[in-house]
Design an enzyme around this catalytic site. Structure first.
Site: not given
Length: 380
Positions: A128, A158
């Site tokens: 992540h 992200d």
């Protein structure tokens, strides 16, 4: 769907995912591209994110069904670009090999978003945002002195180093395809993207002007003139008085001129006492009182707004930097702004499958074909 903005006429197929790929798709849609999101059947009842999923059209297709895969391949034949965020090899196993797709659509740009990239020892590993920015050096640079690294939400991996870099890469490749006639694969990795965001910091480190110790540098909270301070009402002010003239204004408005040597601003030995003076001064008034006191003064001092406060700030309101939709969700407005081809307000986020029938019809499917696909569960 006719788009408004500099990307009007560009068609993008988004193979549904989370985080960076939807953000890249949102950016392109905000700028006028027609973005068609392909949802999986499992997403049919999912609640769309009102901000991140805005501006799209949507169809639900079972990519594991040969007829479903054929529907999406036909859609990709009409597209300028595809966005996908699967692990390496998954798109190929689903029948979406970029080489084969390019044989059908030579100008196709195939944008691939992963954490670690399409190859390398970690390419197949799960991760992540926090993992990707850990490997780029970004996470290790963020945090207070003597404290563990602070995760900066999931903005650096992200979104900044992931989705935004993917959008940039896809746009560059589309421009090249229109000039050369040939598309290409864009390999966007969040480790590399978040590292790229650290370019200035790596440059400062190379110059000997940055230390790897968190909280000891000018921009990481180490310097008292670049930090946040609590006010009497528990709210905060942000201080960024780096330059000497702004620092002098900060000291004057705070009323601490007698305790601060302006010439010693950059001397770390003075920072602990300076920070104490600033903190004590800010606690003497509320945030709004400090906003008023700093009004009209160039000291690089602003209120720290919460997300529910951004709409009412006079500057944001003047530029319409944020807006609310019909459900009351707060949206950042499309950016940047274009004088000749302005973006329009984004369409609401679609429920998964909202446009399935319309898109199938546009691809040449007859009503009977569409009912057959629906009846077999190939599309929803």
């Amino acid at each position: 769907m006719v788009g408004h903005g500099p990307l009007a006429g560009v068609r993008v197929v988004e193979l549904g995912g989370i985080g960076p790929v939807p953000f890249a798709a949102m950016l392109l849609a905000d700028l006028g591209a027609e973005v068609i999101r392909v949802h999986r059947p499992a997403d049919r009842d999912a609640r769309p994110n009102p901000v991140l999923d805005r501006g799209r059209r949507s169809l639900v297709v079972d990519l594991k069904n040969p007829r479903g895969a054929a529907v999406v391949r036909a859609l990709i034949d009409t597209a300028d670009a595809v966005l996908e965020g699967f692990r390496p090899g998954v798109a190929e196993r689903l029948g979406f090999d970029p080489v084969t797709l390019a044989e059908r659509n030579p100008r196709l740009v195939f944008g691939r978003m992963t954490g670690f990239g399409q190859d390398g020892p970690l390419a197949m590993r799960a991760g992540h945002d926090i993992n990707y920015i850990a490997l780029s050096g970004a996470l290790g640079a963020i945090g207070r002195a003597g404290q563990p690294p602070t995760p900066p939400l999931n903005l650096v991996g992200d979104f900044g180093g992931g989705g935004m870099l993917l959008a940039l890469g896809v746009l560059a490749a589309v421009l090249n395809a229109r000039a050369s006639g040939g598309g290409q694969v864009v390999d966007a990795a969040m480790v590399e993207g978040s590292g790229l965001l650290m370019s200035m910091i790596y440059g400062r480190y190379a110059q000997g002007a940055w230390t790897v110790n968190r909280g000891e540098n000018v921009l990481d909270g180490g310097a008292p003139f670049y930090d946040t301070y609590e006010c009497a009402d528990g709210k905060h002010m942000a201080v960024g008085a780096i330059e000497p003239q702004f620092f002098a204004n900060l000291v004057a408005v705070l009323g601490v001129a007698g305790r601060i040597d302006l010439a010693a601003q950059r001397d770390p030995a003075t920072w602990p006492a300076m920070r104490e003076s600033f903190a004590k001064a800010f606690m003497d008034a509320t945030r709004e009182e400090w906003v008023e006191r700093f009004s009209g003064t160039d000291a690089c001092v602003t209120p720290v707004l919460t997300m529910d406060e951004v709409l009412s700030h006079p500057h944001n309101a003047s530029r319409k930097s944020f807006f609310t939709d019909s459900e009351g969700a707060i949206h950042p407005a499309p950016a940047p702004r274009f004088d000749a081809t302005p973006s329009s307000r984004p369409r609401p986020a679609p429920a998964p499958g909202r446009d399935t029938r319309a898109i199938l019809s546009e691809l040449g499917h007859t009503p009977e074909d569409i009912e057959s696909l629906l009846g077999e569960g190939v599309v929803r």
